[in-house]
Design an enzyme around this catalytic site. Structure first.
Site, PDB file in Angstrom:
ATOM      1  N   GLU A 194       7.603  -3.425   4.952  1.00 60.42           N
ATOM      2  CA  GLU A 194       8.086  -2.298   5.744  1.00 60.42           C
ATOM      3  C   GLU A 194       7.904  -2.496   7.245  1.00 60.42           C
ATOM      4  O   GLU A 194       8.494  -1.798   8.048  1.00 60.42           O
ATOM      5  CB  GLU A 194       7.408  -0.972   5.351  1.00 60.42           C
ATOM      6  CG  GLU A 194       7.602  -0.543   3.920  1.00 60.42           C
ATOM      7  CD  GLU A 194       6.950   0.806   3.623  1.00 60.42           C
ATOM      8  OE1 GLU A 194       6.454   1.472   4.567  1.00 60.42           O
ATOM      9  OE2 GLU A 194       6.935   1.201   2.453  1.00 60.42           O
ATOM     10  N   GLY A 195       7.024  -3.398   7.660  1.00 60.58           N
ATOM     11  CA  GLY A 195       6.609  -3.514   9.054  1.00 60.58           C
ATOM     12  C   GLY A 195       5.199  -3.014   9.274  1.00 60.58           C
ATOM     13  O   GLY A 195       4.734  -2.923  10.414  1.00 60.58           O
TER      14      GLY A 195
END
Length: 331
Positions: free
Chosen positions: A300-301
């Site tokens: 997702e980061g």
């Protein structure tokens, strides 16, 4: 960078005592072409979302529909990366570069679909070379758009059920390591499914000729989000903007960017080291040291966002610390 190293040596601390932060500050100065470098003020996480046809081959227990559901979760601000980004003072943008279903566009979710998911890489090429090139170009244009909007540090994010399989393929080919040492459990698969996933990766990589062009490698075994993220790195480098990479998906994408334009990786920082085994191999090949090592494997980061305060702090130290001369401290 020489000026930055010299200034680091004059600050009121023993040389090297701030460890990796010192090298981060020097590299930031090199990216900016200024010492001290400007403090990254406006951060954004660009989450590239895409689906993978290889899900049909049984490499994950999660259904493809989760990708679309998570895009909606990002839009609503309820995912882990949203929470962590708010804590870090960063914005989140989701780029639909290849989600299988239709996704509505708004200020958070950008519709940049190249095709609705890849084909099953276990049965043949994941996409055409033209589609791979188009996805890289999309990533470059996303970087352009973000920089024009005033963002001065970009963090990578990703979403796509099945994307660790494509990542393992890219890393195995681009580093020359066997599939067994690269392929991981992704979302937490059991031993039987891991063995099957590893066999899928090995067979797919075996189709790719040694020395194949990076776009051909992407087309054969990559994902649309990998291509987009590679383009994001290339676009940011063209603007001399730093990129904080997330985990194994970003690592695979950065290897593609390195193969296309080796100097582009000089603008990248490894936000963290994923527990996925291929990520450590990718980072070693990229020559990047992770800033955070917390056994993360979410994607997702999330890891990139956690590292943003460290990047900012490295810049602040070089800019704001007193020197021995200015503080009147004898040496």
């Amino acid at each position: 960078m020489d000026a930055a190293r010299s200034r680091q040596g004059s600050l009121t601390k023993p040389p090297g005592s701030l460890g990796v932060l010192e090298e981060v500050s020097v590299r930031l100065a090199g990216i900016a072409g200024a010492c001290p470098p400007p403090r990254p003020q406006r951060a954004v996480v660009a989450v590239f979302a895409a689906d993978h046809g290889v899900v049909a081959s049984g490499v994950t227990p999660w259904p493809q529909e989760v990708t679309t559901a998570m895009v909606e979760n990002f839009r609503a601000g309820g995912a882990a990366v949203n929470v962590l980004a708010r804590e870090a003072g960063a914005d989140v943008v989701v780029v639909d570069i290849g989600v299988a279903s239709d996704v509505k566009e708004d200020e958070v979710v950008w519709a940049r679909k190249v095709r609705p998911g890849t084909a099953d890489l276990s049965a043949g090429p994941a996409m055409t070379r033209a589609e791979a090139a188009a996805a890289v170009g999309t990533g470059i244009r996303v970087a352009d758009d973000l920089v024009r909007r005033g963002y001065d540090v970009l963090a990578t994010g990703d979403m796509g059920i099945g994307n660790t399989t494509a990542s393992a393929c890219l890393i195995a080919h681009l580093t020359g390591r066997p599939a067994a040492g690269i392929t991981g459990r992704g979302t937490g698969i059991d031993d039987v499914m891991l063995a099957h996933k590893t066999a899928v990766v090995a067979a797919a990589v075996a189709r790719v000729p040694a020395g194949a062009d990076p776009l051909d490698v992407l087309a054969e075994v990559g994902g649309l989000e990998h291509a987009g993220l590679a383009g994001l790195v290339l676009g940011a480098a063209a603007h001399r903007v730093p990129v904080v990479l997330d985990g194994v998906i970003a690592g695979a994408a950065a290897l593609v960017a390195q193969a296309l334009a080796p100097a582009a990786v000089d603008h990248c920082f490894a936000g963290h080291r994923s527990v996925e085994p291929g990520h450590a191999t990718a980072l070693a090949t990229l020559g990047l040291r992770p800033l955070v090592d917390l056994d993360l494997r979410l994607g997702e980061g999330s890891g990139a966002v956690l590292a943003l305060p460290l990047v900012r702090s490295a810049s602040a130290v070089l800019r704001d610390m007193a020197t021995f001369d200015s503080a009147g401290i004898p040496t």
